[in-house]
Motif scaffolding. Sequence first.
Motif, PDB file in Angstrom:
ATOM      1  N   ASN A 160       0.941   4.433   1.049  1.00 16.60           N
ATOM      2  CA  ASN A 160       0.109   5.182   2.006  1.00 16.60           C
ATOM      3  C   ASN A 160       0.905   5.984   2.984  1.00 16.60           C
ATOM      4  OD1 ASN A 160       0.766   3.283   3.849  1.00 16.60           O
ATOM      5  ND2 ASN A 160      -1.341   2.369   3.982  1.00 16.60           N
ATOM      6  N   ASP A 192      -7.716   6.191   4.117  1.00 18.98           N
ATOM      7  CA  ASP A 192      -8.376   5.171   4.697  1.00 18.98           C
ATOM      8  C   ASP A 192      -8.471   5.351   6.347  1.00 18.98           C
ATOM      9  OD1 ASP A 192      -7.569   3.216   2.638  1.00 18.98           O
ATOM     10  OD2 ASP A 192      -5.485   3.745   2.629  1.00 18.98           O
ATOM     11  N   GLN A 234      -3.651   7.554   0.748  1.00 19.73           N
ATOM     12  CA  GLN A 234      -3.315   6.300  -0.036  1.00 19.73           C
ATOM     13  C   GLN A 234      -3.309   6.831  -1.464  1.00 19.73           C
ATOM     14  OE1 GLN A 234      -3.694   1.536  -1.165  1.00 19.73           O
ATOM     15  NE2 GLN A 234      -4.551   2.332   0.821  1.00 19.73           N
ATOM     16  N   HIS A 275      -5.374  -8.700   0.613  1.00 24.88           N
ATOM     17  CA  HIS A 275      -4.909  -9.162   1.937  1.00 24.88           C
ATOM     18  C   HIS A 275      -6.272  -9.214   2.799  1.00 24.88           C
ATOM     19  CE1 HIS A 275      -3.338  -4.984   3.018  1.00 24.88           C
ATOM     20  NE2 HIS A 275      -4.709  -5.000   3.453  1.00 24.88           N
ATOM     21  N   HIS A 295      -7.256  -8.784   7.113  1.00 25.01           N
ATOM     22  CA  HIS A 295      -6.977  -8.450   8.454  1.00 25.01           C
ATOM     23  C   HIS A 295      -8.222  -8.372   9.281  1.00 25.01           C
ATOM     24  CE1 HIS A 295      -7.474  -4.443   7.149  1.00 25.01           C
ATOM     25  NE2 HIS A 295      -6.499  -4.795   6.243  1.00 25.01           N
ATOM     26  N   ARG A 323       0.898  -1.138  -0.074  1.00 22.31           N
ATOM     27  CA  ARG A 323      -0.017  -0.043  -0.079  1.00 22.31           C
ATOM     28  C   ARG A 323       0.887   1.102  -0.087  1.00 22.31           C
ATOM     29  NH1 ARG A 323      -2.951  -3.616  -0.880  1.00 22.31           N
ATOM     30  NH2 ARG A 323      -4.800  -4.352   0.356  1.00 22.31           N
ATOM     31  N   HIS A 359      -9.316  -7.698   0.473  1.00 22.07           N
ATOM     32  CA  HIS A 359      -9.699  -6.379  -0.173  1.00 22.07           C
ATOM     33  C   HIS A 359      -8.304  -6.059  -0.841  1.00 22.07           C
ATOM     34  CE1 HIS A 359      -8.440  -5.341   3.850  1.00 22.07           C
ATOM     35  NE2 HIS A 359      -7.533  -4.513   3.470  1.00 22.07           N
ATOM     36  N   HIS A 392      -6.767  -3.193  -4.351  1.00 24.25           N
ATOM     37  CA  HIS A 392      -7.298  -2.168  -5.214  1.00 24.25           C
ATOM     38  C   HIS A 392      -6.669  -2.087  -6.679  1.00 24.25           C
ATOM     39  CE1 HIS A 392      -8.075  -0.825  -1.274  1.00 24.25           C
ATOM     40  NE2 HIS A 392      -6.982  -1.003  -0.640  1.00 24.25           N
TER      41      HIS A 392
HETATM   42  C1  1HN Z   1      -4.400  -1.445   4.866  1.00 21.37           C
HETATM   43  O1  1HN Z   1      -4.636  -2.701   4.784  1.00 21.37           O
HETATM   44  C2  1HN Z   1      -4.925  -0.460   3.752  1.00 21.37           C
HETATM   45  O2  1HN Z   1      -5.803  -2.383   2.592  1.00 21.37           O
HETATM   46  C3  1HN Z   1      -4.816   0.920   3.863  1.00 21.37           C
HETATM   47  O3  1HN Z   1      -5.848  -0.440   1.411  1.00 21.37           O
HETATM   48  C4  1HN Z   1      -4.121   1.457   4.866  1.00 21.37           C
HETATM   49  C5  1HN Z   1      -3.127   1.340   6.945  1.00 21.37           C
HETATM   50  C6  1HN Z   1      -2.532   0.501   8.271  1.00 21.37           C
HETATM   51  C7  1HN Z   1      -2.649  -0.812   8.077  1.00 21.37           C
HETATM   52  C8  1HN Z   1      -3.342  -1.501   6.689  1.00 21.37           C
HETATM   53  C9  1HN Z   1      -5.496  -1.016   2.433  1.00 21.37           C
HETATM   54  C10 1HN Z   1      -3.883   0.742   6.083  1.00 21.37           C
HETATM   55  C11 1HN Z   1      -3.903  -0.883   5.817  1.00 21.37           C
END
Ligand code: 1HN
Length: 324
Positions: free
Chosen positions: A78, A168, A101, A112, A114, A76, A154, A156
């Motif tokens: 970000n 995000d 992002q 991924h 979580h 990512r 998810h 992108h």
């Molecule tokens: C994450 O998984 C995403 O999936 C975006 O787009 C920002 C910031 C911290 C941890 C996981 C995403 C994130 C993140």
Amino acid sequence: MKTASPAPDDLARSGSLEELYRLLTPMHVGAGWNKPTPSLWDEPRKTFVPAHWRYDQAHAALDAAGRLINTELAERRNLILYNPVPGNDYATTRTLLAAYQMILPGEQARSHRHTPNALRLIVDAEPGAYTIVDGEKIPMDPGDVLLTPNWSWHGHGNEGKAPAFWIDFLDTPLIHALEPMFFEPHPAGYEPVARTADISPMRFAWKDTLRRLDESAPDTAGPYGTQIELGEPAMRTIALHMMRLAPGVPTALHRTTANNIYAVARGSGTSTIDGESFAWSRGDVVAVPAWRPHGHRADDDAVLLRVSDEALLGPLALLRQERF
Ligand code: 1HN
């Protein structure tokens, strides 16, 4: 040198409090009446501070990052908006994280899942920007809010002509505190698209938000202007509201035990937080930690996304709110 654990008889024979404390130390026991810092206090402390991040700066930094790092290396691309208090390099407020992002045309960000709940507010995107949630390919248009709840796959992508930018929001700081963190990269890397859908429970489209706001009555004396909830499905830890502010009309000053992060979907204005003023415009993020009196005043017909931990605190009987 490790001090031996005291024998019960030695503890029982302690001749002074100082001696008792000395004997308790190797047992990792503290005297509750002798704590240097209290474990209870009369109201929420000012641990995190009010803070503001500007989209024009984030946009420029992500443009640079777009030249310097790709989505192969950075799963990512970000920027983490960390609250500027000593010792913190991550959380935006106690329970919530906000991050900007960007994904370039032609890029894909691997899938991924979580346990933290997540969502995004799309700020700038051309047709062709999309997210895939559990195999469903969903468009990302400006003003849309897209959910990726706990344990949903998810990723992108951007088949458009311009970079896509969004914000995000995750409850990662909460999950860090509670410990139930699980994370898994998708076995295929890029999750295959099972179906494409404009209408999805995971998408609160901007045009629907505007229609619902048009249909809602303003609460002119309240803290939220005209407010709608983005729910069904609602996430268990993160409440989402869209607030429309009438130009020049200040909202009621209030404080709440909820942590709030405001993101500007449209317009510009000023928030006053615990006596400090923050002038914001489209794409900006403003963090209002718990119990900070705050209110907003828009310059034009502004819409804010309000991301909060109300959903968590409410059912636990920990939500308190006060108006001034
Ligand atoms: C994450 O998984 C995403 O999936 C975006 O787009 C920002 C910031 C911290 C941890 C996981 C995403 C994130 C993140």
